[in-house]
Design a protein around this motif. Structure first.
Motif, PDB file in Angstrom:
ATOM      1  N   ALA A 193      42.361  46.265  22.908  1.00  0.00           N
ATOM      2  CA  ALA A 193      43.014  46.373  24.203  1.00  0.00           C
ATOM      3  C   ALA A 193      42.403  47.511  25.008  1.00  0.00           C
ATOM      4  O   ALA A 193      43.025  48.540  25.232  1.00  0.00           O
ATOM      5  N   THR A 194      41.150  47.358  25.437  1.00  0.00           N
ATOM      6  CA  THR A 194      40.559  48.341  26.346  1.00  0.00           C
ATOM      7  C   THR A 194      41.054  48.044  27.747  1.00  0.00           C
ATOM      8  O   THR A 194      41.583  46.960  28.015  1.00  0.00           O
ATOM      9  N   ALA A 195      40.841  49.010  28.644  1.00  0.00           N
ATOM     10  CA  ALA A 195      41.330  48.789  30.006  1.00  0.00           C
ATOM     11  C   ALA A 195      40.687  47.557  30.656  1.00  0.00           C
ATOM     12  O   ALA A 195      41.397  46.705  31.186  1.00  0.00           O
ATOM     13  N   PRO A 196      39.342  47.427  30.629  1.00  0.00           N
ATOM     14  CA  PRO A 196      38.758  46.249  31.271  1.00  0.00           C
ATOM     15  C   PRO A 196      39.263  44.939  30.659  1.00  0.00           C
ATOM     16  O   PRO A 196      39.531  43.981  31.371  1.00  0.00           O
ATOM     17  N   ALA A 197      39.438  44.924  29.323  1.00  0.00           N
ATOM     18  CA  ALA A 197      39.915  43.701  28.680  1.00  0.00           C
ATOM     19  C   ALA A 197      41.333  43.381  29.139  1.00  0.00           C
ATOM     20  O   ALA A 197      41.648  42.235  29.477  1.00  0.00           O
ATOM     21  N   LEU A 198      42.189  44.407  29.195  1.00  0.00           N
ATOM     22  CA  LEU A 198      43.568  44.176  29.629  1.00  0.00           C
ATOM     23  C   LEU A 198      43.608  43.694  31.074  1.00  0.00           C
ATOM     24  O   LEU A 198      44.396  42.811  31.434  1.00  0.00           O
TER      25      LEU A 198
ATOM     26  N   ASN B 216      50.600  52.918  36.652  1.00  0.00           N
ATOM     27  CA  ASN B 216      51.283  53.968  35.897  1.00  0.00           C
ATOM     28  C   ASN B 216      51.359  53.613  34.422  1.00  0.00           C
ATOM     29  O   ASN B 216      51.043  54.414  33.549  1.00  0.00           O
ATOM     30  N   ASP B 217      51.810  52.383  34.164  1.00  0.00           N
ATOM     31  CA  ASP B 217      51.977  51.925  32.781  1.00  0.00           C
ATOM     32  C   ASP B 217      50.672  52.040  32.008  1.00  0.00           C
ATOM     33  O   ASP B 217      50.624  52.589  30.915  1.00  0.00           O
ATOM     34  N   LEU B 218      49.628  51.520  32.639  1.00  0.00           N
ATOM     35  CA  LEU B 218      48.341  51.487  31.952  1.00  0.00           C
ATOM     36  C   LEU B 218      47.851  52.911  31.735  1.00  0.00           C
ATOM     37  O   LEU B 218      47.263  53.234  30.690  1.00  0.00           O
ATOM     38  N   GLY B 219      48.129  53.777  32.705  1.00  0.00           N
ATOM     39  CA  GLY B 219      47.735  55.170  32.553  1.00  0.00           C
ATOM     40  C   GLY B 219      48.429  55.801  31.354  1.00  0.00           C
ATOM     41  O   GLY B 219      47.813  56.563  30.601  1.00  0.00           O
ATOM     42  N   GLN B 220      49.711  55.466  31.180  1.00  0.00           N
ATOM     43  CA  GLN B 220      50.467  56.069  30.075  1.00  0.00           C
ATOM     44  C   GLN B 220      50.070  55.510  28.724  1.00  0.00           C
ATOM     45  O   GLN B 220      50.341  56.103  27.698  1.00  0.00           O
ATOM     46  N   MET B 221      49.425  54.314  28.752  1.00  0.00           N
ATOM     47  CA  MET B 221      48.985  53.759  27.468  1.00  0.00           C
ATOM     48  C   MET B 221      47.769  54.476  26.940  1.00  0.00           C
ATOM     49  O   MET B 221      47.285  54.223  25.849  1.00  0.00           O
ATOM     50  N   ARG B 222      47.204  55.374  27.748  1.00  0.00           N
ATOM     51  CA  ARG B 222      46.067  56.198  27.351  1.00  0.00           C
ATOM     52  C   ARG B 222      44.859  55.364  26.931  1.00  0.00           C
ATOM     53  O   ARG B 222      44.155  55.711  26.003  1.00  0.00           O
ATOM     54  N   VAL B 223      44.656  54.236  27.585  1.00  0.00           N
ATOM     55  CA  VAL B 223      43.424  53.494  27.305  1.00  0.00           C
ATOM     56  C   VAL B 223      42.304  54.093  28.154  1.00  0.00           C
ATOM     57  O   VAL B 223      42.555  54.689  29.194  1.00  0.00           O
ATOM     58  N   GLN B 224      41.095  53.918  27.638  1.00  0.00           N
ATOM     59  CA  GLN B 224      39.943  54.466  28.351  1.00  0.00           C
ATOM     60  C   GLN B 224      39.682  53.681  29.625  1.00  0.00           C
ATOM     61  O   GLN B 224      39.673  52.465  29.628  1.00  0.00           O
ATOM     62  N   PHE B 225      39.476  54.408  30.711  1.00  0.00           N
ATOM     63  CA  PHE B 225      39.075  53.715  31.930  1.00  0.00           C
ATOM     64  C   PHE B 225      38.060  54.581  32.675  1.00  0.00           C
ATOM     65  O   PHE B 225      38.313  55.730  32.970  1.00  0.00           O
ATOM     66  N   ASN B 226      36.894  53.993  32.933  1.00  0.00           N
ATOM     67  CA  ASN B 226      35.866  54.725  33.648  1.00  0.00           C
ATOM     68  C   ASN B 226      35.598  54.011  34.973  1.00  0.00           C
ATOM     69  O   ASN B 226      35.044  52.915  35.010  1.00  0.00           O
ATOM     70  N   ALA B 227      36.007  54.661  36.065  1.00  0.00           N
ATOM     71  CA  ALA B 227      35.892  54.013  37.384  1.00  0.00           C
ATOM     72  C   ALA B 227      34.449  53.745  37.752  1.00  0.00           C
ATOM     73  O   ALA B 227      34.150  52.848  38.534  1.00  0.00           O
ATOM     74  N   LYS B 228      33.525  54.543  37.184  1.00  0.00           N
ATOM     75  CA  LYS B 228      32.128  54.408  37.597  1.00  0.00           C
ATOM     76  C   LYS B 228      31.479  53.164  37.008  1.00  0.00           C
ATOM     77  O   LYS B 228      30.599  52.573  37.611  1.00  0.00           O
ATOM     78  N   THR B 229      31.897  52.801  35.802  1.00  0.00           N
ATOM     79  CA  THR B 229      31.236  51.665  35.170  1.00  0.00           C
ATOM     80  C   THR B 229      32.081  50.401  35.254  1.00  0.00           C
ATOM     81  O   THR B 229      31.665  49.342  34.812  1.00  0.00           O
ATOM     82  N   TYR B 230      33.273  50.531  35.849  1.00  0.00           N
ATOM     83  CA  TYR B 230      34.155  49.382  35.889  1.00  0.00           C
ATOM     84  C   TYR B 230      33.589  48.303  36.822  1.00  0.00           C
ATOM     85  O   TYR B 230      33.133  48.581  37.921  1.00  0.00           O
ATOM     86  N   VAL B 231      33.595  47.079  36.341  1.00  0.00           N
ATOM     87  CA  VAL B 231      33.156  45.956  37.154  1.00  0.00           C
ATOM     88  C   VAL B 231      34.290  44.939  37.214  1.00  0.00           C
ATOM     89  O   VAL B 231      34.898  44.631  36.197  1.00  0.00           O
ATOM     90  N   VAL B 232      34.552  44.473  38.419  1.00  0.00           N
ATOM     91  CA  VAL B 232      35.633  43.506  38.584  1.00  0.00           C
ATOM     92  C   VAL B 232      35.309  42.245  37.784  1.00  0.00           C
ATOM     93  O   VAL B 232      34.198  41.746  37.810  1.00  0.00           O
ATOM     94  N   GLU B 233      36.282  41.740  37.087  1.00  0.00           N
ATOM     95  CA  GLU B 233      36.167  40.449  36.406  1.00  0.00           C
ATOM     96  C   GLU B 233      37.294  39.564  36.921  1.00  0.00           C
ATOM     97  O   GLU B 233      38.333  40.079  37.323  1.00  0.00           O
ATOM     98  N   PRO B 234      37.169  38.274  36.910  1.00  0.00           N
ATOM     99  CA  PRO B 234      35.997  37.452  36.641  1.00  0.00           C
ATOM    100  C   PRO B 234      34.899  37.625  37.688  1.00  0.00           C
ATOM    101  O   PRO B 234      35.131  38.198  38.749  1.00  0.00           O
ATOM    102  N   VAL B 235      33.754  37.062  37.371  1.00  0.00           N
ATOM    103  CA  VAL B 235      32.538  37.354  38.106  1.00  0.00           C
ATOM    104  C   VAL B 235      32.601  36.958  39.583  1.00  0.00           C
ATOM    105  O   VAL B 235      31.963  37.584  40.415  1.00  0.00           O
ATOM    106  N   TYR B 236      33.428  35.960  39.933  1.00  0.00           N
ATOM    107  CA  TYR B 236      33.392  35.494  41.312  1.00  0.00           C
ATOM    108  C   TYR B 236      34.141  36.407  42.266  1.00  0.00           C
ATOM    109  O   TYR B 236      34.019  36.295  43.475  1.00  0.00           O
ATOM    110  N   ARG B 237      34.969  37.320  41.721  1.00  0.00           N
ATOM    111  CA  ARG B 237      35.782  38.127  42.617  1.00  0.00           C
ATOM    112  C   ARG B 237      34.951  39.238  43.259  1.00  0.00           C
ATOM    113  O   ARG B 237      33.910  39.616  42.739  1.00  0.00           O
TER     114      ARG B 237
END
Lengths: 266, 765
Positions: B331-336, B385-406
Motif C-alpha cells: 500500500a504505497t501512496a501511488p498504488a493507493l 489528511n487520512d493518507l498523510g496520517q497513514m505515514r505512507v511515502q509520498f514524493n511530489a517530485k516523482t509522482y505521476v498521475v495514473e492512469p496514463v490518460y489523465r
C-alpha cells in the motif's frame, strides 16, 4: 379541375416545439405569406402538411430546382390537335382554387422564376399571366408558403432582398432533446431508451457543424436509424449506414464521428 | 594508397592489363584480387571484365585504399545473381563518395551495401539508395562514415522512401549546423529516434491532432485548442497537461503503438476536454499540502468523468482499459491513489482497503451534488489528511498521475496568488507557470515580427545579402517621356519560414468568414449550367419556341426552326497572381493591436485556401523595394507548387520593411504569370498606399510608371486589379489601375472578407 387529390385526409403527425402552429394560423388568418427556415430534415414539410390538414385546405407542393422556369409555375400553352390550349401551372391552380401553395427549397429556383410570386405576396394578391393575357385574382383561401435552408446560403444562391422581405418567417431548428426523442420514438417505433441514444448521436454530429460537417444529422436521419434497428439491424450498423456514411465523405471526419458516436452507446 | 601510379593512356591498352600490372606491384592486394578475378571470370565475358577492371581502377585512382578495394571485391563476389550493372554503379558512387567524404567513408559505404541489398529487393531502389548517399556526401561529407556504420538500424524500416525522408529530415533539422547534423546521423538526436521508431507503427501527436480535434468537438461541442508537449528530459513519463484554455498532449506516449496509441490519445483528449467543459474555475491553493493537492485533483477527475459519462455512457469503454489497479500489493501512496481512482471510476471494482473504501463512501454521499466542484476540494482535503496520517511515502517530485490518460491536473490550480505553502508545492507549479507564461508570450510575438525600426528606408545591405538577381526591367521616366532600359533590378529574397500553425490558428479564429468563403467556393465549384433557349439542336424541346413555330405554321408564316433547348456549363479558367505589399507602412498597428501585415496575411490565407479548394492555379508573391537596383520579391507560393504547410510557413514569415516600387513589381508579376496556360490571367495587387521609394523624390513618377506597367500587362492579355487599404492611396491607385479596377477597403479589418468577395466577383466574370 378539382383539388381533391391535394386534400390531406388523415392527420400528419407533428410535434410542435414552439409557437409555430399559432404563428402559422395567425398568418393564415391574415393570408400572409410564410417562409419556413431551417436545416434539412427538421420537419418543415411535415409542418406544412400538418397545418394544411388543420386548416382543411388542399396543399400543392412544388419542389424548386435549378431549371425551373416561370412557366413551370404559372402555366403555358400546349399544342393539341385542335390548336393551342392553355394549361394552368401548379401555382395558378392554387391561386384560382384557394389552396396552400408550398414552394420547397425556393433558393434552388432561378431568381427570375421567384419573381412571379411577388404580386401574390403583397397587397395586390394577384397572379398576372402575361402569356395568357389574364390577371388571376387570388382565391380568398389561397396562401403561399416557402421553405428555405439558410445552410445553402451563398452569393450564388440566396433569396433576393425583395423576395425575402415579403414573408413572415418561422425559424425551425432541431427540436430540444426530449421532444426530438419523442418524435423519434413516435416515427420509428423505437423504444425511449434507443431514441435517447439516437438523439445523443445526433447532437454529436451537430457539434461538428462548421468543423468538418456542413450540417449535422437531421431528425429524419435519426428516425431512419431507429427504423433500421427496429427491423433487427444492430445499432452500430444502423447508425453507420443511416448517419455516418451519408453525412460525410471525408475519412478523417468519419473516423472521429464514429469514435464520438461510440461514446454515446451504452 | 600513394603507391598507385597514375595511369598513362598510352600504356593502358585495356583496363584489364593495367589493373593486373598494378596488382603485380601490390603484395597485400594480390591474393584477394586474384581470387576475385578468378571467380568473376567464370561468370562474365571479357568485355564485362574489362568494364569491371575500369571501375576498380577508377576507385584506385581516387585513393580509396586497400580496405575500400577489398570491400568492393567482396561485394562483387557476394552477389552472384546480379549482373555487372549494379556493381559498376556501386563503384561509380563509391568513387564520388570517396572524392567528397574520403576513403574511409567510401569503404564503409561499400561495406554497408549488402545491408541495403537485403533491405531493398529491387535494383531501382538500390540506385536511389546510392544517389541519396552521393547527395549526402556532397552536402554533409562528415556524416557518411557514422551513418554507414549504423546502416542496419537506419534501414530497419525497409523502404527507400523512409531512408530518403530520414536524410532530408536530418539536413533540414540541422540547417547547416554540423554538431546537430552529427548528432542526428549518429542517431543520438531525439528526432532520429522518433523517425526510426515511427516506422514501426509509433503514433505521435501530429498524426492524431486533426482526428482528436474533430473527435473532441463532436463529443462536447466546443472546439479544443490542442498543442503538443515535447518529451521531458527526465525519466518521468509525460502526461497531458492543461494550461489555461490549451490542452497539451505528449508528443508520443512511450510504449503505446498503433491502435493502442490512437485510443490513448482519444482517451486523454476526451478527459482533458471534459475538464475544460464540465470543470469549474481554478481552485485556490491556499495552505494545501502536496498530497491534498493530488487528491483534490483525483476527486475532480472522478467528478468530471462521472458527469461526462452520464451524458455519454460509451466514454466508460474509452477510459476503462487504463484502470488496471489491483486490490493487492504494497500500500504505497501511488498504488493507493491508483486504486482510489479505479474504485471511483468502476462501480464493480471491489477493494477492502479502509482508505479506498472511505473515498468511495465519501464520493457516493456527494453524488447528489456532483455538479458542485466544491466537493472535490472537500473530499480531497479529508482524504489527504487520512493518507498523510497513514505515514505512507509520498514524493511530489516523482509522482505521476495514473492512469496514463489523465492529465497532470496542474491546470486545475490557480497559482497567480503566491502560494503560501511549502517549497514542494511551489515546485509542482513551476512547470505549469512556465507553460502559461510561454503561451501568453506567443500571442504578441506574431505582431512583433516586423524587423527592428532600423530596417526602415535607409538601411544599407551588404551586396551578397541582397539575394539572387532575377531580372532587370525598364522604368518610365515621366519627365523625359522615355522608357529607361534596364533601370530596375529585381532580386529574389529567400522567404523566412514562420510557423504554419499561426496561420491555421488565425484561420480558425476567423471561422465565420472562412465558412462564408467556403460556401462561395462551393457555389462556384459546381459550375452552374447555363440554359440555352431556341437552339438548332438540343436535348429537349423549347416549348415556347415550339408553340411559336406552331403558331407561325398555322398563320402561314415561315416557322423558326430553332425549337430546341440545350444547356452548357461554364468553366472558369483563371490563373491569379497575388502581389502582396510588405513595405514598412504595413507594420502600422490597427486599433485591434494587429498590424496591417497581419490582416493582409489572414486575407491572403483565406483567399489562398479558397483558391486551393477550387483548384484554380495561383501564385503568391510579396514585394518591397530599397532603391532601383534592389526590388525585393519573395515567392510565398509558386504557381507550380501546391498550397500547404510550406507556403503557410513562408506566408507567416513575411515581415514589413522598405518601400513600394509598384511598377517594377507589376512587370515582374507579368513575367511570372505569363507562362500560365489559363484563358484569363489576373494580377491582384494588395497595397496600403501609393508607390514610393528612397531614390525617387516625386511619387508621381512611380505612379506613372506603374500605370504604364498595368497598360503593358493589359496589352499582353493580363488583367490587373488593385486592392487599396485605407483611403490614402486611392487616388494613386485609381490612376494606376483605372477606377473600375480598384477596390478601396476603408477599414483594414474588413480586408479578409472583401478580398475573397472580390476574387469571386472577378472569377465569375
Amino acid at each position: 379541375m378539382s383539388l381533391d387529390a391535394y386534400r390531406i385526409t388523415s392527420e400528419p403527425y407533428y410535434q410542435p416545439h414552439g409557437e409555430e402552429i399559432e404563428i402559422f394560423r395567425a398568418a393564415y388568418d391574415e393570408r400572409l405569406p410564410v417562409m419556413l427556415k431551417g436545416p434539412t430534415g427538421c420537419g418543415k414539410t411535415r409542418f406544412v402538411e400538418h397545418m394544411a390538414w388543420r386548416l382543411g385546405r388542399p396543399l400543392i407542393t412544388v419542389a424548386a430546382h435549378e431549371d425551373m422556369t416561370a412557366a413551370d409555375l404559372a402555366g403555358r400553352y400546349l399544342l393539341e390537335p385542335e390548336g393551342t390550349v392553355w394549361h394552368d401551372g401548379p401555382l395558378t391552380q392554387a391561386v384560382r382554387q384557394g389552396a396552400i401553395c408550398y414552394l420547397d427549397e425556393i433558393v434552388e429556383a432561378r431568381q427570375d422564376t421567384t419573381v412571379v410570386i411577388h404580386p401574390l405576396t403583397d397587397a395586390r394578391r394577384v397572379l398576372p399571366l402575361e402569356k395568357h393575357n389574364e390577371i388571376v385574382p387570388a382565391h380568398a383561401d389561397f396562401q403561399l408558403t416557402i421553405s428555405y435552408n439558410p445552410g445553402y446560403q451563398s452569393a450564388v444562391k440566396d433569396l433576393k432582398e425583395s423576395t425575402k422581405q415579403r414573408f413572415l418567417a418561422i425559424d425551425f431548428s432541431y427540436p430540444p432533446p426530449q421532444i426530438e426523442s419523442a418524435i423519434v420514438t413516435r416515427e420509428s417505433g423505437a423504444d425511449a431508451a434507443l431514441a435517447d441514444i439516437l438523439v445523443a448521436i445526433g447532437q454529436r454530429s451537430r457539434n461538428l457543424q462548421g468543423h468538418g460537417l456542413d450540417e449535422g444529422a437531421s431528425t429524419r436521419m435519426l428516425i431512419h436509424a431507429g427504423r433500421l434497428v427496429r427491423g433487427g439491424l444492430p445499432l452500430a450498423t444502423a447508425v453507420q449506414s443511416s448517419i455516418v456514411l451519408p453525412i460525410t465523405d471525408n475519412p478523417d471526419v468519419r473516423a472521429a464521428l464514429r469514435a464520438a458516436i461510440d461514446a454515446c452507446m451504452p | 594508397m600513394s603507391t598507385a601510379a597514375p595511369l598513362s593512356p598510352v600504356q593502358a591498352t585495356s583496363a584489364t592489363q593495367t589493373l593486373r600490372q598494378m596488382m603485380r606491384q601490390r603484395d597485400a592486394l594480390r591474393a584477394p584480387f586474384e581470387a576475385t578475378w578468378k571467380e568473376l571470370s567464370k561468370r562474365w565475358s571479357t568485355d564485362d571484365l574489362d568494364a569491371w577492371a575500369a571501375a576498380v581502377l577508377a576507385l584506385a585512382n581516387v585513393n580509396i585504399g586497400p580496405t575500400g578495394l577489398i570491400a568492393y571485391w567482396d561485394v562483387s563476389r557476394s552477389d552472384t545473381a546480379a549482373g555487372i550493372a549494379p556493381l559498376l554503379e556501386a563503384a561509380d558512387a563509391a568513387t564520388e563518395i570517396c572524392r567528397n567524404a574520403g576513403a574511409r567513408a567510401a569503404a564503409l559505404s561499400l561495406k554497408s551495401l549488402p545491408i541495403a541489398r537485403n533491405a531493398f529487393a529491387s535494383e531501382p531502389m538500390l540506385t536511389r539508395w546510392w544517389s541519396a548517399l552521393r547527395g549526402l556526401s556532397r552536402e554533409a561529407p562528415e556524416v557518411i562514415e557514422p551513418m554507414a556504420l549504423r546502416m542496419s538500424t537506419i534501414l530497419a524500416p525497409g523502404s527507400i522512401d523512409a531512408f530518403e525522408n530520414f536524410i532530408a529530415a536530418g539536413l533540414k533539422l540541422a540547417a547547416g549546423n554540423k554538431a546537430v547534423r552529427l548528432d542526428y546521423f549518429t542517431l543520438q538526436h531525439e528526432l532520429t529516434r522518433r523517425l526510426v521508431s515511427r516506422e514501426f507503427g509509433g503514433v505521435d501527436f501530429a498524426e492524431t491532432e486533426r482526428h482528436l480535434k474533430t473527435f473532441v468537438t463532436a463529443l462536447l461541442g466546443r472546439v479544443p485548442l490542442l498543442r503538443s508537449l515535447p518529451p521531458a528530459d527526465t525519466a518521468i513519463p509525460r502526461r497531458a497537461s492543461i494550461a489555461g484554455p490549451l490542452i497539451r498532449l505528449p508528443d508520443v506516449y512511450r510504449g503505446f503503438e498503433g491502435d493502442a496509441a490512437w485510443s490513448l490519445y482519444r482517451a486523454a483528449a476526451a478527459h482533458a476536454h471534459a475538464h475544460l467543459v464540465l470543470g469549474s474555475d481554478r481552485f485556490i491553493v491556499g495552505k494545501l499540502k502536496p498530497l491534498q493537492i493530488v487528491l483534490v485533483g483525483l476527486i475532480e477527475d472522478a467528478r468530471i468523468e462521472t458527469l461526462a459519462m452520464r451524458q455519454l455512457p460509451g466514454l466508460r469503454r474509452l477510459w476503462a482499459p487504463y484502470h488496471t489497479a489491483k486490490p493487492a500489493g504494497i500500500a504505497t501512496a501511488p498504488a493507493l491513489l491508483a486504486r482510489l481512482s479505479r474504485t471511483l471510476f468502476d462501480p464493480d471494482y471491489a477493494d477492502d482497503d479502509g482508505f479506498v473504501a472511505k473515498g468511495r463512501a465519501l464520493f457516493g454521499q456527494s453524488s447528489p451534488r456532483l455538479e458542485d466542484p466544491a466537493i472535490s476540494r472537500e473530499i480531497g482535503m479529508l482524504l489527504g489528511n487520512d493518507l498523510g496520517q497513514m505515514r505512507v511515502q509520498f514524493n511530489a517530485k516523482t509522482y505521476v498521475v495514473e492512469p496514463v490518460y489523465r492529465d497532470d491536473n496542474l491546470g486545475l490550480w490557480d497559482f497567480d496568488e503566491p502560494p503560501q505553502a511549502n517549497a514542494e508545492v511551489l515546485e509542482m507549479f513551476v512547470d505549469a507557470a512556465r507553460i502559461e507564461q510561454q503561451e501568453s508570450d506567443d500571442a504578441p510575438r506574431q505582431e512583433n515580427q516586423a524587423p527592428d525600426s532600423e530596417a526602415g528606408k535607409a538601411r544599407s545591405v551588404a551586396p551578397d545579402q541582397r539575394g539572387t538577381v532575377l531580372a532587370t526591367y525598364p522604368e518610365w521616366d515621366r519627365r523625359h517621356g522615355i522608357e529607361r532600359p534596364e533601370w530596375t533590378t529585381v532580386r529574389e529574397v529567400a522567404a523566412v519560414r514562420g510557423d504554419p500553425k499561426r496561420i491555421t490558428e488565425a484561420l480558425d479564429r476567423a471561422d465565420v468568414l472562412r465558412g462564408r468563403v467556403a460556401q462561395l467556393v462551393r457555389g462556384l465549384r459546381v459550375g452552374r449550367s447555363v440554359r440555352l433557349n431556341r437552339q438548332h439542336d438540343g436535348h429537349d424541346l423549347d416549348l415556347d419556341a415550339v408553340i411559336d413555330a406552331g403558331l407561325a405554321l398555322r398563320t402561314g408564316q415561315d416557322p423558326d426552326p430553332r425549337v430546341f433547348r440545350s444547356s452548357t456549363s461554364k468553366h472558369r479558367d483563371l490563373a491569379t497572381l497575388l502581389l502582396i505589399d510588405t513595405s514598412q507602412s504595413t507594420s502600422d498597428r490597427l486599433a485591434s493591436g494587429a498590424t496591417v501585415l497581419d490582416v493582409e496575411r489572414l486575407a491572403v490565407a483565406v483567399l489562398a485556401e479558397a483558391m486551393q479548394a477550387l483548384q484554380d492555379p495561383f501564385g503568391l508573391l510579396a514585394f518591397a523595394s530599397d532603391g532601383r537596383d534592389d526590388v525585393k520579391l519573395t515567392t510565398v507560393k509558386a504557381f507550380g507548387e501546391s498550397y500547404g504547410a510550406d507556403s503557410m510557413a513562408r506566408l507567416d514569415g513575411l515581415a514589413s520593411g522598405y518601400s513600394t516600387r509598384l511598377g517594377t513589381a507589376l512587370r515582374h508579376a507579368g513575367a511570372v504569370i505569363a507562362p500560365a496556360t489559363s484563358f484569363r490571367k489576373l494580377v491582384l495587387v494588395l497595397t496600403d498606399g501609393e508607390p514610393s521609394d528612397i531614390d525617387v523624390d516625386d511619387p508621381a513618377d512611380l505612379i506613372e510608371d506603374a500605370r504604364r506597367a498595368v497598360m503593358n500587362l493589359h496589352a499582353r492579355g493580363i488583367d490587373s486589379f488593385g486592392v487599396v487599404l485605407g483611403s490614402a492611396g486611392i487616388t494613386a491607385a485609381s490612376r494606376i489601375f483605372g477606377r473600375g479596377n480598384t477596390m478601396l477597403v476603408h477599414r483594414v479589418e474588413d480586408l479578409p472578407s472583401r478580398l475573397s468577395e472580390l476574387y469571386f466577383r472577378l472569377a465569375r466574370r
